[in-house]
Design a protein around this motif. Structure first.
Motif, PDB file in Angstrom:
ATOM      1  N   GLY B 558       0.674  -1.559  -0.252  1.00 51.79           N
ATOM      2  CA  GLY B 558       0.051   0.277  -0.233  1.00 51.79           C
ATOM      3  C   GLY B 558       0.480   1.160   0.348  1.00 51.79           C
ATOM      4  N   ARG B 559       0.556   2.463   1.336  1.00 57.23           N
ATOM      5  CA  ARG B 559       1.524   3.489   0.704  1.00 57.23           C
ATOM      6  C   ARG B 559       2.785   3.998   1.395  1.00 57.23           C
ATOM      7  NH1 ARG B 559      -2.965   6.808   4.798  1.00 57.23           N
ATOM      8  NH2 ARG B 559      -2.705   5.066   5.597  1.00 57.23           N
ATOM      9  N   GLY B 560       2.445   2.160   2.224  1.00 60.18           N
ATOM     10  CA  GLY B 560       4.653   2.270   2.023  1.00 60.18           C
ATOM     11  C   GLY B 560       5.594   2.297   1.113  1.00 60.18           C
ATOM     12  N   LEU B 561       4.750   1.731  -0.020  1.00 56.88           N
ATOM     13  CA  LEU B 561       5.962   1.005  -1.058  1.00 56.88           C
ATOM     14  C   LEU B 561       6.242   2.308  -1.598  1.00 56.88           C
ATOM     15  CD1 LEU B 561       5.745  -1.402  -2.626  1.00 56.88           C
ATOM     16  CD2 LEU B 561       4.034  -0.364  -4.567  1.00 56.88           C
ATOM     17  N   ALA B 562       6.095   3.753  -1.631  1.00 56.72           N
ATOM     18  CA  ALA B 562       6.561   4.653  -1.780  1.00 56.72           C
ATOM     19  C   ALA B 562       7.364   4.656  -0.914  1.00 56.72           C
ATOM     20  CB  ALA B 562       6.488   6.342  -1.861  1.00 56.72           C
ATOM     21  N   ASP B 563       7.221   4.309   0.387  1.00 62.00           N
ATOM     22  CA  ASP B 563       9.350   4.306   0.809  1.00 62.00           C
ATOM     23  C   ASP B 563       9.887   2.824   1.180  1.00 62.00           C
ATOM     24  OD1 ASP B 563       8.372   6.876   1.616  1.00 62.00           O
ATOM     25  OD2 ASP B 563       7.040   5.738   3.666  1.00 62.00           O
ATOM     26  N   GLY B 564       9.415   2.271   0.046  1.00 66.64           N
ATOM     27  CA  GLY B 564       9.883   1.106  -0.227  1.00 66.64           C
ATOM     28  C   GLY B 564       9.938  -0.257   0.754  1.00 66.64           C
ATOM     29  N   VAL B 565       8.281  -0.445   1.684  1.00 68.83           N
ATOM     30  CA  VAL B 565       8.205  -0.930   2.258  1.00 68.83           C
ATOM     31  C   VAL B 565       6.525  -1.826   1.897  1.00 68.83           C
ATOM     32  CG1 VAL B 565       9.722  -0.139   4.348  1.00 68.83           C
ATOM     33  CG2 VAL B 565       7.041   0.696   4.180  1.00 68.83           C
ATOM     34  N   VAL B 566       6.709  -2.525   2.337  1.00 67.27           N
ATOM     35  CA  VAL B 566       5.360  -3.298   3.047  1.00 67.27           C
ATOM     36  C   VAL B 566       5.300  -3.783   4.398  1.00 67.27           C
ATOM     37  CG1 VAL B 566       5.442  -3.962   0.540  1.00 67.27           C
ATOM     38  CG2 VAL B 566       6.461  -5.578   2.039  1.00 67.27           C
ATOM     39  N   GLU B 567       3.741  -3.721   4.512  1.00 68.94           N
ATOM     40  CA  GLU B 567       3.645  -4.659   5.377  1.00 68.94           C
ATOM     41  C   GLU B 567       2.980  -5.611   5.909  1.00 68.94           C
ATOM     42  OE1 GLU B 567       1.032  -1.936   9.467  1.00 68.94           O
ATOM     43  OE2 GLU B 567      -0.379  -3.088   7.781  1.00 68.94           O
ATOM     44  N   LEU B 568       3.638  -6.724   6.459  1.00 71.44           N
ATOM     45  CA  LEU B 568       3.646  -8.019   6.660  1.00 71.44           C
ATOM     46  C   LEU B 568       2.205  -8.266   8.118  1.00 71.44           C
ATOM     47  CD1 LEU B 568       5.721  -8.730   4.608  1.00 71.44           C
ATOM     48  CD2 LEU B 568       6.438 -10.728   7.093  1.00 71.44           C
ATOM     49  N   ARG B 569       1.374  -9.081   8.219  1.00 71.72           N
ATOM     50  CA  ARG B 569       0.245  -9.514   9.215  1.00 71.72           C
ATOM     51  C   ARG B 569       0.115 -10.683   9.865  1.00 71.72           C
ATOM     52  NH1 ARG B 569      -4.624  -4.647   8.322  1.00 71.72           N
ATOM     53  NH2 ARG B 569      -3.383  -3.004   7.938  1.00 71.72           N
ATOM     54  N   GLU B 570       0.859 -10.910  10.750  1.00 72.05           N
ATOM     55  CA  GLU B 570       0.654 -12.194  11.376  1.00 72.05           C
ATOM     56  C   GLU B 570      -0.983 -12.327  11.706  1.00 72.05           C
ATOM     57  OE1 GLU B 570       2.427 -15.327  11.861  1.00 72.05           O
ATOM     58  OE2 GLU B 570       4.200 -14.869  12.424  1.00 72.05           O
ATOM     59  N   ARG B 571      -1.849 -13.528  11.173  1.00 73.93           N
ATOM     60  CA  ARG B 571      -3.388 -13.194  11.768  1.00 73.93           C
ATOM     61  C   ARG B 571      -3.632 -13.906  12.831  1.00 73.93           C
ATOM     62  NH1 ARG B 571      -7.667 -12.865  13.675  1.00 73.93           N
ATOM     63  NH2 ARG B 571     -10.076 -13.611  12.560  1.00 73.93           N
ATOM     64  N   ALA B 572      -2.515 -14.747  13.215  1.00 73.85           N
ATOM     65  CA  ALA B 572      -3.537 -15.715  14.749  1.00 73.85           C
ATOM     66  C   ALA B 572      -3.282 -14.328  15.897  1.00 73.85           C
ATOM     67  CB  ALA B 572      -2.298 -16.736  15.018  1.00 73.85           C
ATOM     68  N   SER B 573      -1.586 -13.922  15.704  1.00 70.28           N
ATOM     69  CA  SER B 573      -0.861 -13.685  17.190  1.00 70.28           C
ATOM     70  C   SER B 573      -1.448 -11.366  16.833  1.00 70.28           C
ATOM     71  CB  SER B 573       1.001 -13.170  17.117  1.00 70.28           C
ATOM     72  OG  SER B 573       1.006 -12.725  15.495  1.00 70.28           O
ATOM     73  N   GLY B 574      -2.108 -11.013  15.463  1.00 69.78           N
ATOM     74  CA  GLY B 574      -2.404  -9.790  15.493  1.00 69.78           C
ATOM     75  C   GLY B 574      -0.503  -9.146  14.745  1.00 69.78           C
ATOM     76  N   GLU B 575       0.612  -9.956  15.137  1.00 71.43           N
ATOM     77  CA  GLU B 575       1.516  -8.927  14.548  1.00 71.43           C
ATOM     78  C   GLU B 575       1.592  -7.534  13.420  1.00 71.43           C
ATOM     79  OE1 GLU B 575       4.928 -11.259  15.008  1.00 71.43           O
ATOM     80  OE2 GLU B 575       6.221  -9.837  14.306  1.00 71.43           O
ATOM     81  N   ARG B 576       2.065  -6.851  13.470  1.00 74.70           N
ATOM     82  CA  ARG B 576       2.380  -6.243  12.041  1.00 74.70           C
ATOM     83  C   ARG B 576       3.398  -5.684  12.140  1.00 74.70           C
ATOM     84  NH1 ARG B 576      -3.270  -3.056  11.452  1.00 74.70           N
ATOM     85  NH2 ARG B 576      -4.678  -4.759  12.110  1.00 74.70           N
ATOM     86  N   ILE B 577       4.398  -5.863  10.935  1.00 74.01           N
ATOM     87  CA  ILE B 577       5.617  -5.146  11.245  1.00 74.01           C
ATOM     88  C   ILE B 577       6.074  -4.565   9.360  1.00 74.01           C
ATOM     89  CG2 ILE B 577       6.994  -7.012  12.038  1.00 74.01           C
ATOM     90  CD1 ILE B 577       8.316  -7.991  10.530  1.00 74.01           C
ATOM     91  N   GLU B 578       6.407  -3.713   9.616  1.00 72.81           N
ATOM     92  CA  GLU B 578       7.018  -3.280   7.730  1.00 72.81           C
ATOM     93  C   GLU B 578       8.409  -3.826   7.880  1.00 72.81           C
ATOM     94  OE1 GLU B 578       7.518   1.324   7.781  1.00 72.81           O
ATOM     95  OE2 GLU B 578       5.304   1.286   7.086  1.00 72.81           O
ATOM     96  N   VAL B 579       8.007  -4.431   6.113  1.00 72.74           N
ATOM     97  CA  VAL B 579       9.681  -4.680   5.676  1.00 72.74           C
ATOM     98  C   VAL B 579      10.510  -4.505   4.729  1.00 72.74           C
ATOM     99  CG1 VAL B 579      10.431  -7.336   5.143  1.00 72.74           C
ATOM    100  CG2 VAL B 579       9.106  -7.119   6.777  1.00 72.74           C
TER     101      VAL B 579
END
Lengths: 594, 594
Positions: B558-579
């Motif tokens: 999404g928007r982060g792509l302009a900064d060269g990142v995407v977001e990973l979301r773990e469904r079970a834990s709810g963890e979200r990190i940018e990579v």
């Protein structure tokens, strides 16, 4: 994987099953691939199930590749959707019906048009959602009157059925073609010799339809081919009517006494003897034979039908059945003649002469109303010798269009090798096959009955057009067996064999079994599925069983081992070669993968 | 493989289905995994079918690994084998029965003990052929009185059932243990939190049996655990009887007037008020409650049963059902009391005092014969307050063994948290679970009924001993969903998720979709199953759907792509990190495979 024959749940049988009519049935049972549980209902033993699962996998891969999506419907289905399309009734005794504990009506699904239609209606609402193709590989039920030939005509069987959904005819044509292409790939992979023939659509309704037939002498379906490439199921052959003829020079009807001429042969002989034609003798083709059938409709009602056709041809019961479905037909018996004295057995004709005038339809003595349908060859202006509706009496010069008009055309006369092909390319040839696939352009019949509409680009509700496509998955196992077996047993093509190779250890030395184990281990390590005959049995028993079981390749580890060789046997070709033990693994792998 | 959400046959629903009682049912329907076709009968949509097939594959691999061989029986089965074991009758209304066009009786198989027994009898004849374990993954039918909770209690469902065949008890024990071990591996792989509990064997017959229960608050089964590791389905809990007591000092029966004491509480209050005990007050546990049930047997016959148990406990209807199967029980109603005036509602007791003497069994007024069974706690020497079989009258000092003897013991009182555990290790705790697997030592019941014998080492015919083992395959899909879902939707464990990862393209730029396509292509090339949300929909809709659909991992492009990142979301834990985009593929693969 190595599977040991000593542990495998299988027994080869020395005797044919009592009800085996065709080789595939005989060998699938004798080789321990299937067992009969009830008439037309079979259990899959480990070897048979492996083949079935391989067929399923081929079908699944090709359906996925064409973009169809897999779902799975229940087999136990509520009555209401089938009531809405009238199939609850139309299927007649072919449908297994039952009630649940609350008395609600259910059926065991013979095919799932209704259910797929309702599912799509449930989820989708816009042209943007289409095209869509859905499929399932699922157990189906038909209470066949005469289950036969093992898996070829069963009452519980596995089918792949799929359904396409499009907004317009062009879309349906494209979905149909995509299925057709996928079926070509499927049947090629199954290694079947098959033809694609025009077909009738039976109880399905709909218009265009084709069948994929595996060519087999033992097949239930007869099909025709022309030199020009025309091919059709015999039920679907449409006779090209001859041009109408000028009957102005033909004499009026002449009533003739023909005692004792209840058969066509007797009639032709009598007419030639007493009313010879100057240019050439009369033949059976000059007579108009009128055959009476009793039709029974799914709601239990029945009526009589008289079919008029040239006397040199019989009615083909399968073509008749296809033409009148969902009704069923039987030739009338003595009791029906007795109950309808207007029908004079052996002397039925289309012209009522009670008052000396011609009738415009078959209105027989006693004002009996009977539907009268004629063969396409009975065009206006053709002249016939036919019955006078009085014992021992016929009529000459009965002209179609002049002396009678039938209620319509019915194209159910037998098709013969040598008949002119509909494409005009020459004579038809006939052969037999097993129906493996059937593709239909259903059109809007089911969508209309069940209200499946979507909004089109202009926001207008349009009825969806559908296709329906089937592959006989369990039947394919039998068809491939039928195609490939011989008088010694099964002989599987590589893609479907339960095991890639059978390693047969013969002889008594421990080192023979050890060498066979070693060979099997190396083949297994290379990714092959290996069946190892490690039983304590004579070489004769083992060789016979290997031929009955039908793996494409066998490796015999026996006496040759002392000289450093083993024997490779190709099951289908019968080829046998000796190979150095050290080269055996590579040779087997090359043949399995080649 | 990449699957595009824009083409996938799925619709997420905003509303719960009206009949949803449990979260798994709600979410499997709302997420478009299954659709209801009829009560207790479901259709598998593409996402649901993928999960089902993954469960099937896990089960198949573990059954193959333990040496069981796969076969496949029909679902439509002839009556005769089930007649031979009496199950045609015993199943009562739970069995779907039907007739074919010839009037022959068939059933839809609820389980296949008879068929497997006959098949082995058909093919095998020697101890050398055993041990043998066969299994199938197949569609089963039970006409449940109350289908509920979606896939958890359906009328058409998929089961793995297997059967072991051994010559002796030691062999059966080994086969049972091998299945138990395989089940442990299966349920571990499914990621289920489960317990193994002692079980009753229900309609199966046989002796030892255990259940694998997925721990779930919404489960239908209640089970107990002790501090010492004892675990049992509540139906299988066996109460340890207290020691017999010395009743020599107890006064004889004293009849007391107790007007208006139709309930235990009223009775205890009245007795404490008028006949106080010096050391401590009377409690409900001092009363003997006698509850009347009407039993209906599969053949339609019925009889009354009186259960006597301490007044502080109720009869647990599921324990009662397990104890009396195949009969069914209902508490008697007013009309039954009216029809049996000897049964005085609220005042029933085991002692007949018509002639002033004690009776040895419950022979109620009017010589009504009723079976009288008592709780294990009612041992000889225990003294009770109980009904006198006359309105407004009770008896004190009714001593078991002295004043009455019941027809036997029935262990059907409710089990409570805190009850002493049968293993003596302390108090029981209670929890609920979903029955996922059931393993039985059937013994020789079916082999005897159907004549399955083999020759033993001495050439003597011996009856084979069998085990029967089931896994609820379709139920496992629901149980895993139940275990893992939350208030936002499904959350699949990696082994069963329909796709490894969902790539969500959000925002309007063409380059966003292109980047998402590129990422999906790279993940697919690495062997992952990718679901790509390429729909024209708002980010909110897409995020909500991703949570409902429940893939273990989502990548948001999404928007982060302009900064060269995407977001990973773990469904079970709810963890979200940018990579970093460049690292995303490696990170996803590591998480999927890790």
């Amino acid at each position: 994987m190595i599977t040991r024959l000593s542990k495998l749940f299988v027994r080869t049988l020395r005797d044919d099953p009592a009800d085996a009519e065709v080789p595939s049935h005989r060998w699938l049972v004798r080789a321990g691939y299937i067992r009969r549980t009830a008439p037309g209902i079979y259990t899959w033993l480990p070897l048979g199930l492996r083949v079935l699962q391989k067929v399923e996998q081929v079908v699944r891969e090709e359906m996925d590749a064409m973009g169809a999506q897999e779902v799975r419907f229940p087999a136990l289905l509520p009555r209401e959707p089938y009531e809405a399309t009238n199939r609850w009734t139309e299927y007649g005794p072919n449908l297994f019906r039952l009630k649940d504990r609350k008395g609600a009506d259910y059926l065991l699904g013979p095919t799932h048009e209704e259910m797929f239609t309702l599912l799509v209606k449930d989820l989708y609402s816009s042209y943007k959602d289409l095209p869509l193709s859905l499929y399932q590989i699922q157990t189906k039920y038909r209470d066949e009157a005469r289950p036969r030939a093992g898996l070829l005509r069963g009452r519980e069987f596995v089918m792949k059925d799929s359904y396409s959904f499009d907004v317009d005819d062009a879309g349906l044509a494209a979905s149909y073609q995509a299925h057709r292409d996928a079926y070509v790939r499927i049947f090629n992979r199954l290694g079947l010799e098959y033809v694609i023939v025009k077909a009738t659509s039976g109880a399905m309704g709909g218009s265009a339809s084709e069948e994929f037939l595996a060519v087999a002498e033992t097949g239930e379906d007869t099909f025709v081919r022309s030199p020009g490439g025309y091919a059709a199921n015999v039920e679907a052959v449409q006779v090209t009517p001859p041009p109408e003829q000028d009957a102005s020079a033909i004499d009026p009807i002449q009533e003739i006494d023909t005692p004792g001429t209840g058969t066509i042969v007797e009639l032709v002989d009598a007419v030639n003897a007493r009313f010879p034609r100057p240019d050439r003798p009369w033949t059976a083709a000059d007579t108009l034979k009128n055959v009476v059938f009793k039709l029974t409709f799914p709601d239990g009602k029945s009526e009589l039908l008289v079919v008029g056709l040239p006397g040199d041809r019989d009615v083909d019961l399968k073509r008749l059945e296809a033409a009148i479905t969902p009704a069923e037909a039987v030739a009338v018996g003595e009791e029906d003649f007795a109950a309808n004295p207007g029908l004079v057995k052996g002397y039925i004709g289309p012209v009522r002469l009670e008052d000396g005038t011609a009738a415009l339809q078959l209105g027989l003595k006693g004002a009996l109303k009977v539907r009268y349908l004629t063969d396409p060859r009975v065009v206006a202006g053709t002249s016939w010798i036919t019955g006078a509706n009085r014992a021992d009496t016929h009529q000459l010069n009965v002209v179609a269009g002049r002396d009678f008009v039938s209620d319509g055309v019915i194209d159910v006369a037998e098709v013969r090798a040598g008949d002119p092909a509909p494409d005009g390319s020459g004579p038809l040839s006939l052969a037999r096959g097993i129906e493996m696939g059937h593709i239909f352009q259903l059109g809007r019949k089911y969508a209309e009955a069940l209200g499946l509409k979507v909004l089109d680009e202009n926001g207008k509700l349009v009825t969806v057009t559908m296709g329906s496509y089937g592959v006989g998955v369990s039947r394919a196992v039998a068809a491939v067996a039928e195609n490939s077996c011989d008088d010694r047993g099964l002989a599987w093509p590589k893609e479907l064999a339960p095991f890639d190779v059978q390693v047969v250890a013969t002889g008594k030395g421990e080192e023979l079994l050890a060498a066979a184990e070693q060979l099997a281990a190396e083949l297994s390590a290379a990714g092959l599925d290996v069946l190892l005959d490690d039983r304590k049995a004579s070489p004769g028993v083992k060789f016979t069983d290997a031929e009955i079981l039908g793996m494409p390749l066998a490796v015999v580890v026996g006496r040759g081992l002392a000289d450093g060789v083993v024997e490779l046997r190709e099951r289908a070709s019968g080829e046998r070669i000796e190979v150095a033990v050290t080269a055996a693994v590579a040779e087997v792998i090359a043949r399995v993968r080649g």
